[in-house]
Design an enzyme around this catalytic site. Structure first.
Site, PDB file in Angstrom:
ATOM      1  N   SER A 172      -7.195  -1.154   7.110  1.00 18.64           N
ATOM      2  CA  SER A 172      -8.891  -1.117   7.139  1.00 18.64           C
ATOM      3  C   SER A 172      -9.366  -2.733   6.836  1.00 18.64           C
ATOM      4  O   SER A 172      -9.730  -2.659   5.826  1.00 18.64           O
ATOM      5  CB  SER A 172      -9.042  -0.146   6.018  1.00 18.64           C
ATOM      6  OG  SER A 172      -8.438  -0.016   4.970  1.00 18.64           O
ATOM      7  N   LYS A 182       0.808  -1.179  -0.064  1.00 22.90           N
ATOM      8  CA  LYS A 182      -0.063   0.037  -0.107  1.00 22.90           C
ATOM      9  C   LYS A 182       0.774   1.346  -0.123  1.00 22.90           C
ATOM     10  O   LYS A 182       0.481   2.056  -0.723  1.00 22.90           O
ATOM     11  CB  LYS A 182      -0.884   0.172   1.304  1.00 22.90           C
ATOM     12  CG  LYS A 182      -2.098  -1.240   1.361  1.00 22.90           C
ATOM     13  CD  LYS A 182      -2.812  -0.967   2.632  1.00 22.90           C
ATOM     14  CE  LYS A 182      -2.045  -1.150   3.771  1.00 22.90           C
ATOM     15  NZ  LYS A 182      -1.275  -2.377   4.063  1.00 22.90           N
TER      16      LYS A 182
HETATM   17  P1  ADP Z   1       2.460  -2.064   3.198  1.00 21.47           P
HETATM   18  O1  ADP Z   1       2.144  -0.401   3.196  1.00 21.47           O
HETATM   19  O2  ADP Z   1       1.283  -2.391   2.534  1.00 21.47           O
HETATM   20  O3  ADP Z   1       2.480  -2.381   4.587  1.00 21.47           O
HETATM   21  P2  ADP Z   1       4.720  -1.765   1.656  1.00 21.47           P
HETATM   22  O4  ADP Z   1       4.316  -0.731   0.685  1.00 21.47           O
HETATM   23  O5  ADP Z   1       5.524  -0.969   3.178  1.00 21.47           O
HETATM   24  O6  ADP Z   1       3.638  -2.449   2.266  1.00 21.47           O
HETATM   25  O7  ADP Z   1       5.764  -2.780   1.542  1.00 21.47           O
HETATM   26  C1  ADP Z   1       5.481  -3.722   0.435  1.00 21.47           C
HETATM   27  C2  ADP Z   1       6.757  -4.352  -0.069  1.00 21.47           C
HETATM   28  O8  ADP Z   1       6.601  -5.041  -1.103  1.00 21.47           O
HETATM   29  C3  ADP Z   1       7.869  -3.201  -0.360  1.00 21.47           C
HETATM   30  O9  ADP Z   1       9.311  -3.787   0.203  1.00 21.47           O
HETATM   31  C4  ADP Z   1       7.799  -3.179  -1.865  1.00 21.47           C
HETATM   32  O10 ADP Z   1       9.018  -3.163  -2.408  1.00 21.47           O
HETATM   33  C5  ADP Z   1       7.358  -4.722  -2.322  1.00 21.47           C
HETATM   34  N1  ADP Z   1       6.797  -4.862  -3.413  1.00 21.47           N
HETATM   35  C6  ADP Z   1       6.974  -6.251  -4.413  1.00 21.47           C
HETATM   36  N2  ADP Z   1       6.271  -5.987  -5.327  1.00 21.47           N
HETATM   37  C7  ADP Z   1       5.659  -5.050  -4.985  1.00 21.47           C
HETATM   38  C8  ADP Z   1       4.733  -4.438  -6.019  1.00 21.47           C
HETATM   39  N3  ADP Z   1       4.222  -4.973  -7.258  1.00 21.47           N
HETATM   40  N4  ADP Z   1       3.694  -3.351  -5.482  1.00 21.47           N
HETATM   41  C9  ADP Z   1       4.095  -2.760  -4.320  1.00 21.47           C
HETATM   42  N5  ADP Z   1       5.055  -3.185  -3.473  1.00 21.47           N
HETATM   43  C10 ADP Z   1       5.717  -4.306  -3.925  1.00 21.47           C
END
Ligand code: ADP
Length: 200
Positions: free
Chosen positions: A107, A39
């Site tokens: 959420s 996200k």
């Molecule tokens: P959240 O905010 O949902 O907790 P984050 O954005 O902090 O998740 O972390 C997601 C992780 O997944 C990051 O390390 C990101 O680089 C990795 N990732 C791998 N593929 C994707 C993608 N297609 N979209 C978003 N993040 C990705």
């Protein structure tokens, strides 16, 4: 300045006026999904892409909300609702200012997302289901939270000992275990750009 007209200033300038000024249609892009689903990453990239195209955005996420306006809230059921309620009200203020608001919050339940949509207004609310299987999110463990939850150091962790309802009416679903970040951003942009385009 004529003091008599001061109290009505708020009503003279409408959201429409501000959207016209900014040349954009304001909406709330609401990212929902497990911790580690992507996200925050997508919100950040989308904000940059939109900025590059001349759109004014504001990201709301755990960092700027829980550290500030909601710093008196914890993770009990009541506090989670209050957290989302306040976020939704703040989002409405950004909408009124003509700004595209990009929200990034787990959420987890249909009920909590429904509340957000009711406050924000169905016509303004665009839900993005940022989806990756829990095993993938756990293996990413961006903030080391899954490890802590598995050890019992964090209680009621979504996906471990607290439920996540699969959203069934999302505007778009992005499967971040199947797409690269670039592909995810492109897919999302393709859907969002026509929505925020100023139509007068
Ligand atoms: P959240 O905010 O949902 O907790 P984050 O954005 O902090 O998740 O972390 C997601 C992780 O997944 C990051 O390390 C990101 O680089 C990795 N990732 C791998 N593929 C994707 C993608 N297609 N979209 C978003 N993040 C990705």
């Amino acid at each position: 300045m004529n003091q008599n007209i001061f109290p009505v200033f708020d009503k003279i300038l409408t959201r429409k006026d501000k959207e016209k000024l900014l040349n954009q249609h304001a909406v709330v892009i609401w990212m929902t999904g497990l911790s580690g689903a992507g996200k925050t990453t997508l919100a950040t990239y989308i904000a940059v892409e939109l900025n590059n195209r001349g759109y004014l955005t504001q990201i709301l996420d755990g960092d700027n909300i829980r550290a500030g306006i909601n710093n008196n809230l914890g993770f009990t059921e009541d506090d989670r609702y209050e957290n989302i309620r306040r976020i939704s009200e703040v989002s409405k203020l950004f909408l009124d200012c003509g700004i595209v608001c990009i929200n990034s919050f787990i959420s987890p339940t249909n009920e909590i997302r429904q509340m957000a949509m009711d406050i924000i207004g169905k016509e303004n609310y665009f839900e993005v289901f940022v989806n990756a299987p829990i095993e993938v999110c756990e293996s990413r463990d961006v903030k080391g939270l899954y490890q802590k939850a598995r050890k019992g150091e964090i209680k009621n962790f979504t996906g471990i000992d607290s439920p996540f309802d699969i959203p069934d009416h999302s505007f778009i679903e992005i499967n971040t275990d199947q797409l690269t970040i670039d592909e995810s951003v492109s897919k999302l942009l393709e859907k969002i750009l026509p929505v925020i385009e100023y139509k007068g």
